[in-house]
Design a protein around this motif. Sequence first.
Motif, PDB file in Angstrom:
ATOM      1  N   TYR A   1       0.838  -1.205   0.000  1.00 43.33           N
ATOM      2  CA  TYR A   1       0.000   0.000   0.000  1.00 43.33           C
ATOM      3  C   TYR A   1       0.875   1.258   0.000  1.00 43.33           C
ATOM      4  O   TYR A   1       0.623   2.209  -0.754  1.00 43.33           O
ATOM      5  N   ASN A   2       1.899   1.264   0.836  1.00 41.96           N
ATOM      6  CA  ASN A   2       2.752   2.450   0.935  1.00 41.96           C
ATOM      7  C   ASN A   2       3.550   2.691  -0.344  1.00 41.96           C
ATOM      8  O   ASN A   2       3.726   3.841  -0.760  1.00 41.96           O
ATOM      9  N   ILE A   3       3.998   1.628  -0.973  1.00 42.91           N
ATOM     10  CA  ILE A   3       4.764   1.783  -2.216  1.00 42.91           C
ATOM     11  C   ILE A   3       3.883   2.378  -3.312  1.00 42.91           C
ATOM     12  O   ILE A   3       4.273   3.312  -4.021  1.00 42.91           O
ATOM     13  N   ILE A   4       2.650   1.833  -3.441  1.00 42.57           N
ATOM     14  CA  ILE A   4       1.725   2.358  -4.455  1.00 42.57           C
ATOM     15  C   ILE A   4       1.355   3.802  -4.145  1.00 42.57           C
ATOM     16  O   ILE A   4       1.358   4.675  -5.019  1.00 42.57           O
ATOM     17  N   GLY A   5       1.013   4.058  -2.870  1.00 43.17           N
ATOM     18  CA  GLY A   5       0.633   5.408  -2.465  1.00 43.17           C
ATOM     19  C   GLY A   5       1.754   6.402  -2.669  1.00 43.17           C
ATOM     20  O   GLY A   5       1.537   7.530  -3.150  1.00 43.17           O
ATOM     21  N   LEU A   6       2.985   5.999  -2.336  1.00 42.61           N
ATOM     22  CA  LEU A   6       4.130   6.894  -2.497  1.00 42.61           C
ATOM     23  C   LEU A   6       4.389   7.216  -3.976  1.00 42.61           C
ATOM     24  O   LEU A   6       4.791   8.335  -4.312  1.00 42.61           O
ATOM     25  N   TYR A   7       4.143   6.233  -4.820  1.00 41.27           N
ATOM     26  CA  TYR A   7       4.347   6.481  -6.261  1.00 41.27           C
ATOM     27  C   TYR A   7       3.455   7.627  -6.745  1.00 41.27           C
ATOM     28  O   TYR A   7       3.904   8.569  -7.398  1.00 41.27           O
ATOM     29  N   PHE A   8       2.156   7.539  -6.415  1.00 39.76           N
ATOM     30  CA  PHE A   8       1.232   8.581  -6.849  1.00 39.76           C
ATOM     31  C   PHE A   8       1.506   9.916  -6.145  1.00 39.76           C
ATOM     32  O   PHE A   8       1.310  10.986  -6.718  1.00 39.76           O
TER      33      PHE A   8
END
Length: 792
Positions: free
Chosen positions: A745-752
């Motif tokens: 979740y954090n990796i995806i969220g950080l990307y955006f």
Amino acid sequence: MEQTTCFHCGDDCNTTIISFDDKNFCCNGCKTVYEIFSENDLTCYYDLQSSPGTIPKEIEGKYDFLSQETIIEKLTEFNDGNTQIATLFIPHIHCSSCIWILENLNKLNPNITSSQVNFGKKTVRVTYKSENCSLKDVVLLLSSIGYEPYISLDDFKTGKQDVNRSLIYKLGIAGFAFGNVMFLSFPEYFEVGEFWLEQYKHLFRWLMFAFSIPVVFYAGSDYFVSAYKGLRSKLLNIDVPIALGITVLFIRSTAEIIFDLGSGFFDSLTGLIFFLLLGKFFQQKTYTFLSFERDYKSYFPIAITKINSVGNETPIQVYDIEKGDRLLIRNEELIPVDGILINGKAKIDYSFVTGESESVGKESGDKLFAGGKQTSGVIEMEALKSVEQSYLTQLWSNDVFSKNKEDGFTTLTNTISKRFTYIVLSIAIIATTFWLFTDASKAMNVFTAVLIIACPCAIALSAPFTFGNLLRIFGKLKFYVKNASVIEQLAGINTIIFDKTGTITSSKSSTANYDGVALTPSEELLLKNTLRGSNHPLSRTLYDILDEHCIITLNHFEEHLGKGIEAKHNNEHIKIGSASFVGAEEPSVLNTTVHISTNNQYKGKYTFYNSYRKGLSKLFNKLKKHFDLVILSGDNEGEFENLKKLLPSKTKLIFNQKPDDKLEYIKYHQTEGAKVLMIGDGLNDAGALAQSNVGIAISENVNVFSPACDAILDATKFNQLYNFIKASKSAITIIKWSFVLSFIYNIIGLYFAVTGQLAPVVAAILMPLSSISIVVFTTITTNIIGRKLSKS
């Protein structure tokens, strides 16, 4: 005129300035508190937080009612004439400095022996010597240092019953402001032209600013306080990025409307705090539910013997005790409720309650308090009230008896959260710097979104919610675990050690034959009454087998752990136990035997034919595939051949072990790398249970309450032991998967967030949703484990 603040409480001194020790105080109360701290080398209290005190109220004469014996009796949970214990509700507990000073009250008053804070419930449990210190003195001391307790005389309780509603108030204010700010933002959302631009643009923007002020400085205050305290302690906790994000949003938005650069991000700001608080509220409600289940529905499988009107003895569960019941308390048994001593010579050990092991003698008519342990034979008492199960839980979890056992995933969680904060801050700074040179309009959005979306709250929630729910499930299945760390330890064991008598054998279906000189009626009477006072499994079995006899009061009773028991009545003296204990030769026939001598003359022996617990062989075959198995028994080798046939081939069978031998055996193997689970009856095995990584006491209609054990297993669930261990291992797997989900979740969220595609308000919605999703995931998966356990 220069303004001066009080060193202790931080308030303005105004016209009154009291100087002492090169420091300024606003009143004599604050000065007195500082003097107390200074005299007792407690001035480091001020290192934890600047100006942490509260101005003492006028309390002279306010607590005179605490000198009345009837009120003291109602407000104290323990009062034996020498020691009193009271749990006081302290509304002003709010931080680490509060906990520190309240747990060091003994340095302010040496008559206070201990004080333990429950931060969640805002209570302090104070133990003090009543000869030199009264409840009034304790309350006055607390009030003088700024922690005045709440005492309700309506119901004679020292704990306020109303829940703390501050989070609800903050959530309500944030929600109200968020809704209005969104409404005021509609003209800009839909780019309304003349009406908006000409007349009301500036008014709406300043209204949004006004709505955001109570949200930031009241509703979001906890995040700033937590971050500030963490930074003062040189720690980056998980609230630091949140507080930083709120600050950046507020300052930037305020600057935009002041310089007419735009409408700011007040919608994102108020929405952020609202959704953060909503997530916190959900977590609090869930955790409160788990705590409620733990405190009030997880009854220990402890039994007590009730004597009915015709003199018959019946074992009942402790929570079935009612006021007026006549109870039989055997040697080494816990007194489960307050009561009056009726028969017998009581010698009570209150160390479970007070931490002091000195026994106190009591006579007929004296009051006995719950939590004491009878140490000199059998007594009879009348219950004065029913059992408070939460009180037994409190005794069991008393820090006095806790043993520092290694933390597993709890430490891992804290470590990950700490490192995660450093990583998040680094990513936020790097991404913001990049966008400042690429597209400055996105820089602040990126900075704020990164700080919010990558909060490691979900990681921190994994372990407590997984273990909390599993504790509740285990309790319903009659496996009562002390705390979450026990489950972590249970998942890591590689060696299981069993006691024999009373653990793998059942006392309910065992039989015995007598071989020796016939006992006279008086000797039989003495034998029966001596056995009546003991809780050893062999004593209980023999007591149930023998015929009924009259009840007599023994002149002397003593139990020698690992050897036997002896008693005196009038001119007769009896010894019951091992051959060496009664003065006989060791038998050539190897069986489980109990020998008897009266007046130093050997009489004979009872030979026992053990009945092993149902499913024992099947259980050991399951365990053998994963663990090293050992039987450590204090009995002789009479059952060696039977056990060899019954148990797996590589099971170690070791006999003639005294309690100290068992402890040393465990200690040695722990130095060799063994993670030991010890399973015993809670009596002779107390030392071994305490030494092991996890100690489980088996309960079979006996009051085996012991602080040495980490868990209590109902004897009817003994054959489910492997499933409980397996469930503990599954809990660790669930936590690991929770970590994986949180990282994804954090990796995806950080990307955006880093690429500027995520608005702060969207990040604020997603962050609590991620935490809620972790709670839902752990709850569902542990409930699935629970259903499998209940069906097995």
